[in-house]
Design a protein around this motif. Structure first.
Motif, PDB file in Angstrom:
ATOM      1  N   LEU A   1     -29.287  21.194 -49.918  1.00 13.74           N
ATOM      2  CA  LEU A   1     -27.765  21.556 -49.565  1.00 13.74           C
ATOM      3  C   LEU A   1     -27.908  21.687 -47.916  1.00 13.74           C
TER       4      LEU A   1
ATOM      5  N   ARG B   1     -26.710  14.982 -50.083  1.00 12.74           N
ATOM      6  CA  ARG B   1     -26.177  15.908 -50.880  1.00 12.74           C
ATOM      7  C   ARG B   1     -25.578  17.264 -50.396  1.00 12.74           C
ATOM      8  N   VAL B   2     -24.473  17.437 -50.170  1.00  8.11           N
ATOM      9  CA  VAL B   2     -24.033  18.829 -49.609  1.00  8.11           C
ATOM     10  C   VAL B   2     -22.758  19.022 -50.176  1.00  8.11           C
ATOM     11  N   LYS B   3     -22.427  20.281 -50.406  1.00 10.06           N
ATOM     12  CA  LYS B   3     -21.210  20.819 -51.253  1.00 10.06           C
ATOM     13  C   LYS B   3     -20.593  21.720 -50.382  1.00 10.06           C
ATOM     14  N   GLY B   4     -19.252  21.797 -50.703  1.00 16.51           N
ATOM     15  CA  GLY B   4     -18.399  22.734 -50.289  1.00 16.51           C
ATOM     16  C   GLY B   4     -18.122  22.643 -48.917  1.00 16.51           C
TER      17      GLY B   4
ATOM     18  N   GLU C   1     -14.963  16.886 -44.834  1.00 19.15           N
ATOM     19  CA  GLU C   1     -15.420  15.494 -44.887  1.00 19.15           C
ATOM     20  C   GLU C   1     -16.158  15.359 -43.404  1.00 19.15           C
TER      21      GLU C   1
ATOM     22  N   ALA D   1     -19.222  17.083 -42.949  1.00 21.17           N
ATOM     23  CA  ALA D   1     -20.474  16.460 -43.769  1.00 21.17           C
ATOM     24  C   ALA D   1     -20.838  15.138 -42.801  1.00 21.17           C
TER      25      ALA D   1
ATOM     26  N   ASN E   1     -23.704  11.430 -52.223  1.00 22.96           N
ATOM     27  CA  ASN E   1     -23.618  11.982 -53.520  1.00 22.96           C
ATOM     28  C   ASN E   1     -22.050  12.278 -53.687  1.00 22.96           C
ATOM     29  N   ASP E   2     -21.579  11.865 -54.764  1.00 21.26           N
ATOM     30  CA  ASP E   2     -20.312  12.261 -55.171  1.00 21.26           C
ATOM     31  C   ASP E   2     -19.082  11.522 -54.325  1.00 21.26           C
ATOM     32  N   SER E   3     -18.906  11.507 -53.115  1.00 19.82           N
ATOM     33  CA  SER E   3     -17.740  11.142 -52.438  1.00 19.82           C
ATOM     34  C   SER E   3     -17.757   9.842 -52.282  1.00 19.82           C
TER      35      SER E   3
ATOM     36  N   ASP F   1     -16.849  12.209 -61.001  1.00 15.70           N
ATOM     37  CA  ASP F   1     -16.559  11.909 -59.462  1.00 15.70           C
ATOM     38  C   ASP F   1     -16.057  10.688 -59.015  1.00 15.70           C
TER      39      ASP F   1
ATOM     40  N   LYS G   1     -30.505  22.660 -59.711  1.00 15.42           N
ATOM     41  CA  LYS G   1     -29.260  22.848 -60.450  1.00 15.42           C
ATOM     42  C   LYS G   1     -29.716  23.380 -61.612  1.00 15.42           C
TER      43      LYS G   1
END
Length: 214
Positions: free
Chosen positions: A14, A39-42, A45, A48, A69-71, A89, A138
């Motif tokens: 992270l 993969r970074v969270k919170g 953009e 990031a 990841n995710d976005s 997602d 996780k």
């Protein structure tokens, strides 16, 4: 060099600030790596994207796919090689429309054959199953078995990724059961990343996939 039964799919920790770009370069230079997932969270953009740029260059210089990841929006902003989508997602069709036909789109399918088939029908480029082992990265909510990999490999050509607590010491059954890629994070970054990648490479090479006779 003969193609390995399984290839490494590195997932970032992270925290990718500080000296992490140097660590990534060391890891990628230690052995064959197919892809790196950012993969970074919170994080907003803009931040990031700032952190991703040097990592993306490192991957490009080594012909390693850079996956966000995710976005979908961050993947598009970075012109990344692809995006990995969890079940919440976004969908494959939207990602394909926004990222183009050459983007690599992966989907988390947990332990579900139904989710995997749906992802394949929607046009995903790979499906990810897991967790196969308890993970320190996780919370483990879904547990997948080797029979899932064997079933998928026996019927479908779409590549599958195994994820969840995978280490050089426990990866052999996953390779033999048919995992095309091993998604790993903590087992590489928690220690000497170059030595850990080399250990994965040695374990994969020592355990070729089991193929039944026709």
């Amino acid at each position: 060099m003969a193609k390995l039964s399984s290839e490494l799919y590195l997932i970032s920790p992270l925290d990718v600030s500080g000296t992490f770009p140097d660590r990534l370069a060391r890891a990628l230079d230690a052995g064959p790596v197919a892809a790196f997932q950012f993969r970074v969270k919170g994080m907003d953009e803009h931040e990031a994207a700032r952190l991703a740029e040097p990592l993306q260059r490192i991957c490009a210089d080594r012909d390693v796919a850079f996956i966000v990841n995710d976005s979908i929006s961050l993947a598009k902003r970075l012109a990344a090689d692809g995006v990995h989508l969890g079940q919440d997602d976004g969908d494959v069709k939207d990602a394909r429309d926004r990222l183009g036909r050459n983007a690599q789109i992966g989907v988390t399918c947990h332990d579900s054959r139904h989710m995997a088939m749906d992802a394949g029908d929607a046009g995903a480029d790979y499906v990810a199953f897991g967790a196969f082992f308890p993970s320190s990265t996780k919370e483990t909510k879904h547990v997948a078995g080797l029979d899932l990999l064997e079933w998928w490999q026996s019927i479908f050509e779409l590549p599958c990724v195994a994820i969840g607590g995978i280490t050089p010491a426990n990866c052999a059954p996953l390779v033999q059961a048919g995992a095309d890629f091993l998604a790993v994070s903590n087992a590489v970054w928690n220690g000497d990343e170059a030595a850990n990648v080399t250990a994965f490479f040695d374990a994969i090479r020592a355990n070729p996939r089991l193929v039944e006779d026709d």
